[in-house]
Design a protein around this motif. Structure first.
Motif, mmCIF file in Angstrom:
data_model
loop_
_atom_site.group_PDB
_atom_site.id
_atom_site.type_symbol
_atom_site.label_atom_id
_atom_site.label_comp_id
_atom_site.label_asym_id
_atom_site.label_seq_id
_atom_site.Cartn_x
_atom_site.Cartn_y
_atom_site.Cartn_z
ATOM 1 N N ARG A 1 16.536 2.941 0.620
ATOM 2 C CA ARG A 1 16.452 2.529 -0.778
ATOM 3 C C ARG A 1 17.554 1.516 -1.060
ATOM 4 O O ARG A 1 18.645 1.609 -0.493
ATOM 5 N N ILE A 2 17.263 0.567 -1.936
ATOM 6 C CA ILE A 2 18.314 -0.353 -2.359
ATOM 7 C C ILE A 2 18.580 -0.155 -3.848
ATOM 8 O O ILE A 2 17.686 0.195 -4.620
ATOM 9 N N ILE A 3 19.824 -0.353 -4.214
ATOM 10 C CA ILE A 3 20.242 -0.339 -5.614
ATOM 11 C C ILE A 3 20.731 -1.749 -5.926
ATOM 12 O O ILE A 3 21.639 -2.265 -5.279
ATOM 13 N N TYR A 4 20.074 -2.400 -6.873
ATOM 14 C CA TYR A 4 20.381 -3.792 -7.183
ATOM 15 C C TYR A 4 20.397 -3.989 -8.689
ATOM 16 O O TYR A 4 20.017 -3.098 -9.459
ATOM 17 N N HIS A 5 20.852 -5.146 -9.113
ATOM 18 C CA HIS A 5 20.947 -5.461 -10.539
ATOM 19 C C HIS A 5 19.844 -6.431 -10.941
ATOM 20 O O HIS A 5 19.580 -7.414 -10.233
ATOM 21 N N LEU A 6 19.210 -6.141 -12.056
ATOM 22 C CA LEU A 6 18.177 -7.000 -12.593
ATOM 23 C C LEU A 6 18.346 -7.076 -14.105
ATOM 24 O O LEU A 6 18.304 -6.048 -14.794
ATOM 25 N N GLU A 7 18.609 -8.273 -14.600
ATOM 26 C CA GLU A 7 18.793 -8.504 -16.033
ATOM 27 C C GLU A 7 19.860 -7.572 -16.616
ATOM 28 O O GLU A 7 19.698 -6.991 -17.676
ATOM 29 N N GLY A 8 20.955 -7.427 -15.864
ATOM 30 C CA GLY A 8 22.081 -6.644 -16.334
ATOM 31 C C GLY A 8 21.944 -5.143 -16.167
ATOM 32 O O GLY A 8 22.843 -4.397 -16.556
ATOM 33 N N ARG A 9 20.848 -4.691 -15.597
ATOM 34 C CA ARG A 9 20.637 -3.255 -15.415
ATOM 35 C C ARG A 9 20.526 -2.920 -13.936
ATOM 36 O O ARG A 9 19.996 -3.704 -13.150
ATOM 37 N N ARG A 10 21.017 -1.741 -13.570
ATOM 38 C CA ARG A 10 20.951 -1.301 -12.186
ATOM 39 C C ARG A 10 19.597 -0.660 -11.913
ATOM 40 O O ARG A 10 19.138 0.212 -12.648
ATOM 41 N N LYS A 11 18.949 -1.109 -10.837
ATOM 42 C CA LYS A 11 17.641 -0.601 -10.449
ATOM 43 C C LYS A 11 17.734 0.031 -9.067
ATOM 44 O O LYS A 11 18.527 -0.388 -8.228
ATOM 45 N N GLN A 12 16.895 1.040 -8.834
ATOM 46 C CA GLN A 12 16.794 1.629 -7.504
ATOM 47 C C GLN A 12 15.353 1.484 -7.019
ATOM 48 O O GLN A 12 14.413 1.760 -7.756
ATOM 49 N N GLN A 13 15.198 1.047 -5.756
ATOM 50 C CA GLN A 13 13.867 0.757 -5.235
ATOM 51 C C GLN A 13 13.752 1.235 -3.787
ATOM 52 O O GLN A 13 14.515 0.799 -2.924
ATOM 53 N N PRO A 14 12.816 2.131 -3.473
ATOM 54 C CA PRO A 14 12.532 2.424 -2.060
ATOM 55 C C PRO A 14 11.863 1.213 -1.426
ATOM 56 O O PRO A 14 10.960 0.612 -2.032
ATOM 57 N N ILE A 15 12.307 0.821 -0.229
ATOM 58 C CA ILE A 15 11.727 -0.369 0.390
ATOM 59 C C ILE A 15 11.096 -0.098 1.750
ATOM 60 O O ILE A 15 10.318 -0.907 2.228
ATOM 61 N N SER A 16 11.429 1.032 2.370
ATOM 62 C CA SER A 16 10.862 1.277 3.689
ATOM 63 C C SER A 16 11.012 2.744 4.063
ATOM 64 O O SER A 16 11.978 3.403 3.679
ATOM 65 N N VAL A 17 10.045 3.231 4.807
ATOM 66 C CA VAL A 17 10.164 4.512 5.509
ATOM 67 C C VAL A 17 9.893 4.217 6.972
ATOM 68 O O VAL A 17 8.849 3.670 7.320
ATOM 69 N N THR A 18 10.854 4.538 7.831
ATOM 70 C CA THR A 18 10.695 4.272 9.252
ATOM 71 C C THR A 18 10.946 5.546 10.045
ATOM 72 O O THR A 18 11.771 6.378 9.655
ATOM 73 N N MET A 19 10.208 5.727 11.119
ATOM 74 C CA MET A 19 10.446 6.853 12.020
ATOM 75 C C MET A 19 11.514 6.427 13.011
ATOM 76 O O MET A 19 11.340 5.455 13.754
ATOM 77 N N ARG A 20 12.631 7.156 13.016
ATOM 78 C CA ARG A 20 13.759 6.736 13.833
ATOM 79 C C ARG A 20 14.424 7.929 14.482
ATOM 80 O O ARG A 20 14.168 9.091 14.143
ATOM 81 N N THR A 21 15.322 7.659 15.433
ATOM 82 C CA THR A 21 16.205 8.663 16.009
ATOM 83 C C THR A 21 17.462 8.717 15.149
ATOM 84 O O THR A 21 18.112 7.685 14.944
ATOM 85 N N PRO A 22 17.823 9.875 14.583
ATOM 86 C CA PRO A 22 19.021 9.956 13.735
ATOM 87 C C PRO A 22 20.271 9.448 14.450
ATOM 88 O O PRO A 22 20.454 9.676 15.645
#
Length: 283
Positions: A44-65
């Motif tokens: 997930r990324i947390i970014y700023h848009l028009e002065g407000r903080r937004k949170q957006q999921p961008i990817s789900v990947t299968m990985r080795t921890p």
């Protein structure tokens, strides 16, 4: 009972114990074994848009921890969401669950179209080759320097053995891809492993990004499997001039590498390898 010292030992989540039935001739017996762990990771990324903080999921990947923070950073760079390490303010792994949050700087410019998971890099995504290559052409931040760097053939031939020696988790499970960064003298600078070859590349790139290192443009990257379009694309996004693979490249990978003056090498062995484009960097 768990001792106090055991409680303080880090848990190795990269491997998972199992019991297998071992068949050897006419003998059958149960034995303990280890598998490479595969678990989902949501970025997930947390970014700023028009002065407000937004949170957006961008990817789900299968990985080795393991190296999750580097995986997230590398993914953001190689997918064109960020262009520089200083656009990341902080990376936090959630305490519960396989979720990692990347907080971007307030002045980081985000292309919202890239947050819709319209990633074109999968070799099975069905997007035509020309469209894929044209899309990469528009976002590569680090054009390669023609005929630089130069690597001796012996360095290329020795790289698989040096990578194999460094693959600790592969040695225990036999089930991981690896990606390694070598300098022009053949020294292994950094190595990452994962069940996904693309994740291994993102971990490697993200690790360099987070360390503030700028060694890619003077180095060679070796991947343990084949060279796909996506791996070439990710390497180009990081400014990697030489990509070598123990396996074969795909036709689209060769087209993309040639268009951007990358050196692409396949079927690397101790006594031979093939150069598909960019042979001026190999002496």
């Amino acid at each position: 009972m768990i001792s106090h010292s055991d409680e303080n030992m880090p848990i190795d989540r990269s491997v998972s114990p199992v019991t297998v039935t071992r068949i050897c001739g006419v003998t059958t017996q149960p034995e303990a074994d280890l598998l490479a762990t595969e678990e989902p990771l949501e970025i997930r990324i947390i970014y700023h848009l028009e002065g407000r903080r937004k949170q957006q999921p961008i990817s789900v990947t299968m990985r080795t921890p393991g190296e999750d923070e580097s995986l997230a950073a590398g993914f953001l760079l190689t997918e064109g969401i960020i262009q520089r390490a200083d656009q990341i303010e902080a990376i936090h792994a959630c305490r519960h669950g396989n979720v990692i949050r990347v907080r971007l700087q307030a002045d980081a410019t985000i292309d919202l179209s890239k947050l819709q998971r319209h990633f074109y890099t999968s070799s099975s995504c069905g997007v035509c080759g020309k469209s894929s290559i044209d899309a990469v052409q528009t976002i590569i931040p680090y054009p390669l320097i023609s005929q630089y760097p130069v690597v001796e053939s012996e360095v290329v031939r020795q790289a698989p053995q040096r990578l194999r020696i460094a693959q600790a988790v592969f040695e225990r499970t036999g089930g991981l891809h690896a990606c390694a960064l070598f300098n022009t003298s053949g020294q292994l600078l950094r190595m990452s492993e994962d069940v996904g070859r693309h994740n291994a590349m993102d971990k490697l790139i993200g690790g360099e990004l987070r360390a503030g290192a700028e060694r890619f443009r003077d180095s060679m990257v070796l991947v343990s499997g084949r060279a796909s379009f996506e791996l070439v694309q990710k390497a180009l996004m990081a400014g990697i001039p030489i990509l070598a693979a123990i396996g074969a490249p795909s036709s689209l990978a060769v087209q993309l590498a040639a268009q951007h003056d990358m050196t692409l090498i396949g079927f690397v062995r101790a006594d031979r390898f093939n150069i598909y484009c960019g042979d001026e960097r190999i002496c």
